[in-house]
Each structure stands twice: as structure tokens, then as C-alpha cells.
Design a protein around this motif. Structure first.
Motif, PDB file in Angstrom:
ATOM      1  N   UNK A  52     -11.304   0.155  28.011  1.00 52.02           N
ATOM      2  CA  UNK A  52     -12.292   0.644  27.043  1.00 52.02           C
ATOM      3  C   UNK A  52     -13.680   0.668  27.669  1.00 52.02           C
ATOM      4  N   UNK A  53     -14.039  -0.392  28.392  1.00 50.01           N
ATOM      5  CA  UNK A  53     -15.337  -0.416  29.062  1.00 50.01           C
ATOM      6  C   UNK A  53     -15.463   0.701  30.092  1.00 50.01           C
ATOM      7  N   UNK A  54     -14.392   0.980  30.825  1.00 49.16           N
ATOM      8  CA  UNK A  54     -14.395   2.059  31.810  1.00 49.16           C
ATOM      9  C   UNK A  54     -14.599   3.412  31.137  1.00 49.16           C
ATOM     10  N   UNK A  55     -13.902   3.652  30.037  1.00 46.80           N
ATOM     11  CA  UNK A  55     -14.043   4.910  29.308  1.00 46.80           C
ATOM     12  C   UNK A  55     -15.474   5.074  28.793  1.00 46.80           C
ATOM     13  N   UNK A  56     -16.069   3.983  28.339  1.00 49.31           N
ATOM     14  CA  UNK A  56     -17.450   4.033  27.850  1.00 49.31           C
ATOM     15  C   UNK A  56     -18.399   4.308  29.016  1.00 49.31           C
ATOM     16  N   UNK A  57     -18.193   3.600  30.118  1.00 51.04           N
ATOM     17  CA  UNK A  57     -19.040   3.767  31.300  1.00 51.04           C
ATOM     18  C   UNK A  57     -18.982   5.204  31.827  1.00 51.04           C
ATOM     19  N   UNK A  58     -17.788   5.781  31.854  1.00 52.77           N
ATOM     20  CA  UNK A  58     -17.621   7.149  32.340  1.00 52.77           C
ATOM     21  C   UNK A  58     -17.935   8.188  31.270  1.00 52.77           C
ATOM     22  N   UNK A  59     -18.237   7.711  30.073  1.00 51.63           N
ATOM     23  CA  UNK A  59     -18.514   8.580  28.930  1.00 51.63           C
ATOM     24  C   UNK A  59     -17.369   9.577  28.739  1.00 51.63           C
ATOM     25  N   UNK A  60     -16.154   9.055  28.782  1.00 54.62           N
ATOM     26  CA  UNK A  60     -14.968   9.892  28.698  1.00 54.62           C
ATOM     27  C   UNK A  60     -13.898   9.218  27.834  1.00 54.62           C
ATOM     28  N   UNK A  61     -14.127   9.212  26.542  1.00 47.24           N
ATOM     29  CA  UNK A  61     -13.185   8.595  25.607  1.00 47.24           C
ATOM     30  C   UNK A  61     -11.869   9.377  25.594  1.00 47.24           C
ATOM     31  N   UNK A  62     -11.934  10.685  25.846  1.00 47.48           N
ATOM     32  CA  UNK A  62     -10.711  11.495  25.887  1.00 47.48           C
ATOM     33  C   UNK A  62      -9.767  11.017  26.985  1.00 47.48           C
ATOM     34  N   UNK A  63     -10.331  10.564  28.111  1.00 47.62           N
ATOM     35  CA  UNK A  63      -9.513  10.026  29.197  1.00 47.62           C
ATOM     36  C   UNK A  63      -8.725   8.823  28.690  1.00 47.62           C
ATOM     37  N   UNK A  64      -9.375   8.010  27.895  1.00 45.80           N
ATOM     38  CA  UNK A  64      -8.712   6.834  27.327  1.00 45.80           C
ATOM     39  C   UNK A  64      -7.547   7.262  26.450  1.00 45.80           C
ATOM     40  N   UNK A  65      -7.778   8.267  25.622  1.00 50.45           N
ATOM     41  CA  UNK A  65      -6.714   8.762  24.737  1.00 50.45           C
ATOM     42  C   UNK A  65      -5.569   9.372  25.537  1.00 50.45           C
ATOM     43  N   UNK A  66      -5.911  10.230  26.482  1.00 49.41           N
ATOM     44  CA  UNK A  66      -4.893  10.982  27.218  1.00 49.41           C
ATOM     45  C   UNK A  66      -4.093  10.138  28.190  1.00 49.41           C
ATOM     46  N   UNK A  67      -4.768   9.368  28.995  1.00 49.67           N
ATOM     47  CA  UNK A  67      -4.090   8.681  30.096  1.00 49.67           C
ATOM     48  C   UNK A  67      -3.482   7.350  29.717  1.00 49.67           C
ATOM     49  N   UNK A  68      -4.129   6.624  28.834  1.00 50.38           N
ATOM     50  CA  UNK A  68      -3.667   5.262  28.579  1.00 50.38           C
ATOM     51  C   UNK A  68      -2.952   5.105  27.250  1.00 50.38           C
ATOM     52  N   UNK A  69      -3.422   5.766  26.234  1.00 48.77           N
ATOM     53  CA  UNK A  69      -2.774   5.615  24.940  1.00 48.77           C
ATOM     54  C   UNK A  69      -1.672   6.648  24.770  1.00 48.77           C
ATOM     55  N   UNK A  70      -1.791   7.781  25.443  1.00 44.06           N
ATOM     56  CA  UNK A  70      -0.820   8.843  25.290  1.00 44.06           C
ATOM     57  C   UNK A  70       0.402   8.681  26.158  1.00 44.06           C
ATOM     58  N   UNK A  71       0.383   7.686  27.050  1.00 38.62           N
ATOM     59  CA  UNK A  71       1.536   7.546  27.929  1.00 38.62           C
ATOM     60  C   UNK A  71       2.753   7.111  27.124  1.00 38.62           C
ATOM     61  N   UNK A  72       3.902   7.639  27.466  1.00 36.80           N
ATOM     62  CA  UNK A  72       5.102   7.277  26.710  1.00 36.80           C
ATOM     63  C   UNK A  72       5.406   5.799  26.877  1.00 36.80           C
ATOM     64  N   UNK A  73       5.794   5.217  25.799  1.00 32.48           N
ATOM     65  CA  UNK A  73       6.139   3.800  25.847  1.00 32.48           C
ATOM     66  C   UNK A  73       7.442   3.619  26.596  1.00 32.48           C
ATOM     67  N   UNK A  74       7.493   2.573  27.363  1.00 33.15           N
ATOM     68  CA  UNK A  74       8.723   2.265  28.077  1.00 33.15           C
ATOM     69  C   UNK A  74       9.756   1.801  27.074  1.00 33.15           C
TER      70      UNK A  74
END
Length: 100
Positions: A52-74
Motif C-alpha cells: 500500500x505504501x509503495x502504491x501511494x509513493x508511486x501514485x499508482x493505486x491501479x497497480x495495487x488493484x491490478x497486480x496484487x489484489x487481482x492475482x488469482x488466489x492459489x
């Protein structure tokens, strides 16, 4: 004495109240529900905070949604317990005993 304190959400910078026994909370209830809870399904507290801190720092909340939350659950690993017995000689004996 007041049991709540005011904190600022890391994402929206809005103030929210948090009880003194939940000082670890760093997001408002809306962003906790949207980001923190889904991240905690696959990440530790510290890892979720860093993402979350990285997404805020990069000003890219969409990256957080796409790459980390959107990944298929194992898929959870299933124990081979019962399956490992089916088809073996022990299984056949059990079936014969149960048929009697």
C-alpha cells in the motif's frame, strides 16, 4: 478518558476514528475494506502495508488493484489423506469388511 483516537488514512488523507486497542489501523474503513482486507488474504500485515505504501509513493493505486489484489488466489492444498488410501489393498479389505 476517550477510547478512540483520530488518525489519517494513508490513501485519502481523511481523518477517521480508531479505538486505542487498534492502533495498527492505517486506512479509513472504506479503504480497509477495499484494499487491506483483500491483500491480507495473500500477504502478511507488513507485506500488505509495504504494498500500500509503495502504491501511494508511486501514485499508482491501479497497480495495487491490478497486480496484487487481482492475482488469482492459489488453490488450497488438499491433503491426500483419504485419496491416498483409495484403490490400495487396505481399501479393498475395508470395502470387503463393510460389505459383510
Amino acid at each position: 478518558m476517550n477510547d478512540t483516537i483520530k488518525k489519517k488514512c494513508l490513501m485519502c488523507n481523511e481523518e477517521f476514528s480508531v479505538s486505542r486497542d487498534h492502533l495498527w489501523k492505517f486506512l479509513c474503513p472504506t479503504h480497509t475494506q477495499e484494499f487491506y482486507i483483500p491483500l491480507r488474504r495473500n500477504h502478511s500485515f507488513q507485506s500488505a502495508l509495504h504494498l500500500i505504501e509503495l502504491a501511494i509513493l508511486l501514485d499508482d493505486i491501479e497497480m495495487l488493484r491490478d497486480r496484487f489484489m487481482g492475482k488469482p488466489r492459489e488453490e488450497p492444498k488438499v491433503s491426500e489423506g483419504f485419496r491416498s488410501v483409495v484403490g490400495t489393498a487396505e481399501w479393498q479389505k475395508l470395502k470387503e469388511t463393510a460389505a459383510v
